[in-house]
Design a protein around this motif. Structure first.
Motif, PDB file in Angstrom:
ATOM      1  N   GLN A 275       0.869  -1.150   0.026  1.00 18.41           N
ATOM      2  CA  GLN A 275      -0.006   0.038  -0.096  1.00 18.41           C
ATOM      3  C   GLN A 275       0.962   1.252   0.036  1.00 18.41           C
TER       4      GLN A 275
ATOM      5  N   ASP B 261       2.217   1.745  -3.339  1.00 18.25           N
ATOM      6  CA  ASP B 261       1.573   2.115  -4.464  1.00 18.25           C
ATOM      7  C   ASP B 261       1.304   3.640  -4.280  1.00 18.25           C
ATOM      8  N   GLY B 262       1.283   4.254  -2.939  1.00 17.51           N
ATOM      9  CA  GLY B 262       1.059   5.524  -2.850  1.00 17.51           C
ATOM     10  C   GLY B 262       2.485   6.354  -3.231  1.00 17.51           C
TER      11      GLY B 262
ATOM     12  N   LEU C  47       4.493   5.396  -5.624  1.00 18.27           N
ATOM     13  CA  LEU C  47       4.594   5.460  -7.130  1.00 18.27           C
ATOM     14  C   LEU C  47       3.700   6.363  -7.733  1.00 18.27           C
ATOM     15  N   THR C  48       2.396   6.434  -7.157  1.00 18.77           N
ATOM     16  CA  THR C  48       1.524   7.450  -7.569  1.00 18.77           C
ATOM     17  C   THR C  48       2.135   9.035  -7.655  1.00 18.77           C
ATOM     18  N   GLU C  49       2.741   9.222  -6.306  1.00 17.05           N
ATOM     19  CA  GLU C  49       3.383  10.619  -6.079  1.00 17.05           C
ATOM     20  C   GLU C  49       4.261  10.681  -7.200  1.00 17.05           C
TER      21      GLU C  49
ATOM     22  N   GLY D 141       4.657   9.626 -10.153  1.00 15.71           N
ATOM     23  CA  GLY D 141       4.164   9.522 -11.623  1.00 15.71           C
ATOM     24  C   GLY D 141       4.432   8.120 -12.116  1.00 15.71           C
ATOM     25  N   SER D 142       4.079   7.127 -11.547  1.00 15.79           N
ATOM     26  CA  SER D 142       4.019   5.848 -11.976  1.00 15.79           C
ATOM     27  C   SER D 142       3.182   5.047 -11.160  1.00 15.79           C
ATOM     28  N   ASP D 143       3.278   3.696 -11.435  1.00 17.97           N
ATOM     29  CA  ASP D 143       2.409   2.766 -10.809  1.00 17.97           C
ATOM     30  C   ASP D 143       2.871   1.147 -10.747  1.00 17.97           C
ATOM     31  N   ARG D 144       2.062   0.605 -10.384  1.00 15.47           N
ATOM     32  CA  ARG D 144       2.706  -1.022 -10.338  1.00 15.47           C
ATOM     33  C   ARG D 144       2.908  -1.771 -11.634  1.00 15.47           C
TER      34      ARG D 144
ATOM     35  N   HIS E 135       4.550  -0.370 -14.113  1.00 18.41           N
ATOM     36  CA  HIS E 135       5.658   0.230 -14.340  1.00 18.41           C
ATOM     37  C   HIS E 135       6.877  -0.074 -13.557  1.00 18.41           C
TER      38      HIS E 135
ATOM     39  N   LYS F 274       5.523   7.161 -15.801  1.00 17.51           N
ATOM     40  CA  LYS F 274       4.686   7.020 -16.987  1.00 17.51           C
ATOM     41  C   LYS F 274       4.916   8.410 -17.737  1.00 17.51           C
TER      42      LYS F 274
END
Length: 116
Positions: A44, A47-48, A50-52, A54-57, A59, A115
């Motif tokens: 979790q 995930d947070g 990565l979002t911050e 500019g990515s995600d799981r 990537h 991303k």
């Protein structure tokens, strides 16, 4: 080429971004909880971050996982396998290590492409 550092203190940054890549520091769960719960909490947090960044799981390029005891490999993997998107498994290493505190059972760090 610039280097961006986020959530930085004297010792470390939680996120370092450089040349289209995000590097996350090692994440741990709540000390003393089960391997399953620590792994869920860690993912979790990842995930947070990565979002911050500019990515995600989808990537994630590489993951390094440390377990306090390799006997917990299957329990950690049950959570990990549910988290990794189908067909998007990163390069990964997993080993046993003495972690920062004896009541931590899992630590995970990832490197991900940003991303776009």
């Amino acid at each position: 080429m610039s280097i961006e550092r986020h959530h930085t203190n004297q010792r470390m940054s939680q996120i370092v971004k450089h040349n289209g890549t995000a590097y996350l520091s090692g994440q741990v769960g709540t000390a003393g909880e089960s391997v399953t719960k620590q792994t869920e909490t860690i993912l979790q947090k990842i995930d947070g971050l990565l979002t911050e960044a500019g990515s995600d799981r989808e990537h994630v390029l590489q993951a390094i996982i440390w377990l306090a005891d390799m006997a917990d490999f299957a329990e950690m993997n049950a959570v990990w396998d549910a988290w990794v998107p189908e067909g998007q498994a990163p390069a990964r290493a997993c080993g046993e290590a003495k972690l920062a505190r004896p009541d931590f059972t899992v630590e995970i760090t990832v490197i991900a492409a940003i991303k776009g």
